[in-house]
Design an enzyme around this catalytic site. Structure first.
Site, PDB file in Angstrom:
ATOM      1  N   TYR A 158       0.891  -1.124   0.007  1.00  0.00           N
ATOM      2  CA  TYR A 158      -0.014   0.008   0.081  1.00  0.00           C
ATOM      3  C   TYR A 158       0.841   1.299   0.028  1.00  0.00           C
ATOM      4  O   TYR A 158       1.838   1.611   0.805  1.00  0.00           O
ATOM      5  CB  TYR A 158      -0.956  -0.115   1.210  1.00  0.00           C
ATOM      6  N   CYS A 159       0.610   1.996  -0.967  1.00  0.00           N
ATOM      7  CA  CYS A 159       1.328   3.543  -1.166  1.00  0.00           C
ATOM      8  C   CYS A 159       2.886   3.077  -1.029  1.00  0.00           C
ATOM      9  O   CYS A 159       3.262   2.593  -1.864  1.00  0.00           O
ATOM     10  CB  CYS A 159       1.011   4.179  -0.006  1.00  0.00           C
TER      11      CYS A 159
END
Length: 588
Positions: A322-323
């Site tokens: 994530y990210c």
């Protein structure tokens, strides 16, 4: 024009009476110590507008005349409607055509029903629109326009009449209703924030991981100096054979993915029959300043995957990043590909950048001067304080995350709201100096990850094109941190088959969007030809009204093997150490 030094800015402020007055007003304002607006940059942006207008007198005169006309027309319409209303001849709403009901700053009825307040509001909005239009010019490149727009936006937001007691009807009404008690409460809130050196955005006493956040049951099955690895308890009698490892960003606490049971991605995945493992990053201190990006890789995804394979007996692991966790994942997969290591079966990237040529609104903080300042701060402390990161992201949505709290806390005298997402947003982590400096230099400044074999990790040159795993990638259409078309770029950078999905909403709400809500998403058919651009992809995409989680569940299930009995919680070599959410997530 945009390359002035700090000394030149100071001299210009000293010479210009308007800028000097603004500078004095801000320095006399106690909010300067708790609101993270860079007033020197705002002054520089105003100077750029002023100089550009001096060099274009004809255009400036036309633009000013148009603004003046609009102001007079707005005032005439407001008072004309007010007069008709008082005479009982009005057949239209007092709000009129100029009402901008979507602006949360002006929801009090007086902003439309009272001609004085409405005149103030409309004059402010017209002047704000005029000033922001000054950043849109052919003689400025995209980066200059972005910088100028951002700092002009900070100025117009800070000048809103809703931020002054005597021009905020809701605050005045509350002061009268409470006999002035709200003003006393607001002054007390301000003094407390000045003492703490920060603006309170949320009631920090209302939440705590393990009490009413991060509630999914599980065990910490591994701990090293950088991570705790959480294995979540199964909720079904059978699970997919291949487990799932989640790599959240190390700039935030992991529990955004396990916030509340109703919107927990962890809970949803467990209910679908996946064995879920979560990395919980340690909140580093000055003693960890030498921690490198290789340490994050070795002690993060590589160490975690070794533990997971031992516990589950599965030869391979599915992984999601994530990210910034996805950026680390991309580097890890490329390094493993160079070594012929196939421990990861499939990979999911959520709002993650690999190509840093477009970095969204954060670009205004990533200039050479800003990066040099960040590195200097890290050298002094041994880390980057989480408050620096928080201020940056809060300024990207200053009306929602800063000025609305100024009104709530100081003018209305209310306590900060008890909101789980805001609590998570304020519960940041520090950045290890060596790793973060490497990341900023190689990603934001030089964009080295997309250049084959430019980056070497432990002496191994990496190339994203060597990544052959099947990949699921998600972008969010209103993401101001990772633009959706930048997230799409992974389809062109890796060698594996990529299913790209575009989710509605932004960087957080687009991802934390469980089934049954208001979400929508876009996909392309499996047999669709590969798009040459993000725009082409979108033109041929099909819209679906639901959460993209359902699509990911189907895709991930196909890559997770047959259903088998759940593995044990931990193993002989990796016995449970603590209950979830563990210790690292509680560190401040």
């Amino acid at each position: 024009m945009l390359g002035d030094t700090g000394g030149e800015i100071t001299n210009q402020i000293a010479r210009d009476p308007v800028l000097r007055s603004i500078d004095r007003m801000w320095n006399a304002n106690p909010l300067r110590d708790i609101v993270p607006v860079d007033w020197a940059e705002v002054a520089r942006a105003l100077r750029v507008v002023w100089l550009r207008n001096l060099h274009r007198p004809a255009d400036t005169l036309m633009s000013a005349t148009r603004l003046n006309t609009n102001l007079w027309h707005s005032a005439f319409e407001t008072w004309s409607q007010a007069g008709q209303h008082w005479l009982g001849t009005s057949h239209s709403s007092a709000a009129g055509s100029a009402n901008r009901s979507s602006d949360k700053r002006f929801t009090a009825p007086e902003w439309n029903s009272n001609p004085i307040y409405r005149s103030v509001k409309e004059a402010y909005l017209l002047a704000s629109d005029w000033l922001l239009q000054q950043s849109k010019a052919d003689d400025l490149d995209e980066a200059e326009q972005q910088w100028l727009t951002f700092h002009l936006r900070q100025f117009v937001d800070a000048m809103s009449p809703s931020l002054l007691l005597f021009s905020n009807p809701a605050a005045l009404r509350r002061a009268m209703e409470t006999g002035g008690a709200s003003l006393a409460d607001g002054a007390r809130n301000l003094l407390n924030d000045l003492q703490a050196g920060r603006l309170s955005l949320v009631d920090t006493e209302a939440f705590a991981p393990g009490r009413n956040l991060a509630l999914s049951p599980g065990k910490v099955v591994h701990r090293n100096k950088l991570i705790e690895l959480i294995q979540y308890a199964p909720v079904r009698e059978d699970v997919h054979k291949t487990p799932l490892l989640i790599l959240p960003p190390w700039i935030n606490k992991y529990y955004i993915l396990d916030l509340q049971p109703r919107n927990s991605m962890v809970r949803y995945l467990a209910e679908q029959g996946f064995t879920v493992f979560m990395v919980s990053w340690k909140n580093p201190d000055a003693s960890m300043d030498g921690t490198t990006i290789e340490d994050y890789m070795n002690l993060g995804p590589l160490a975690a995957s070794d533990v997971i394979r031992d516990i589950t007996g599965s030869p391979s692991v599915n992984v999601m990043g994530y990210c910034i966790g996805g950026t680390l994942l991309a580097m890890t997969l490329a390094r493993l590909a160079a070594q012929g290591d196939d421990r990861f079966n499939s990979a999911t990237f959520m709002v993650s950048l690999q190509d840093f040529s477009r970095v969204g609104d954060t670009a205004v903080f990533m200039g050479d001067d800003s990066l040099d300042l960040i590195e200097q701060q890290m050298m002094e402390r041994g880390y980057l304080d989480s408050r620096e990161m928080s201020n940056m992201f809060n300024l990207l949505r200053s009306n929602d995350l800063i000025w609305s709290n100024v009104v709530n806390n100081y003018l209305m005298g209310e306590k900060p709201p008890a909101f789980d997402l805001l609590y998570w947003n304020s519960d940041g982590t520090r950045m290890c100096r060596a790793a973060h400096s490497w990341y900023l230099r190689n990603m934001y400044r030089e964009n080295n990850l997309v250049v084959p074999e430019r980056i070497k990790l432990h002496g191994e040159a990496i190339d994203l094109g060597r990544i052959k795993q099947d990949i699921y990638a998600v972008g969010a259409e209103r993401d101001h941190i990772v633009p959706w078309d930048a997230a799409w770029r992974i389809t062109q950078l890796v060698g594996g088959k990529v299913r790209y999905v575009l989710a509605s909403s932004g960087h957080i709400a687009g991802i934390i969007n469980p089934p049954g809500g208001k979400g929508t998403y876009w996909t392309q058919a499996e047999e669709a030809p590969t798009a040459s651009s993000a725009e082409e992809w979108l033109r041929n995409a099909e819209r679906h009204d639901d959460s993209w989680w359902t699509d990911w569940n189907t895709w991930l299930g196909k890559h997770s093997g047959p259903m088998i009995p759940p593995p044990s919680m931990g193993s002989a070599a990796h016995p449970p150490l603590d209950d979830a959410p563990g210790r690292y997530v509680l560190e401040k």
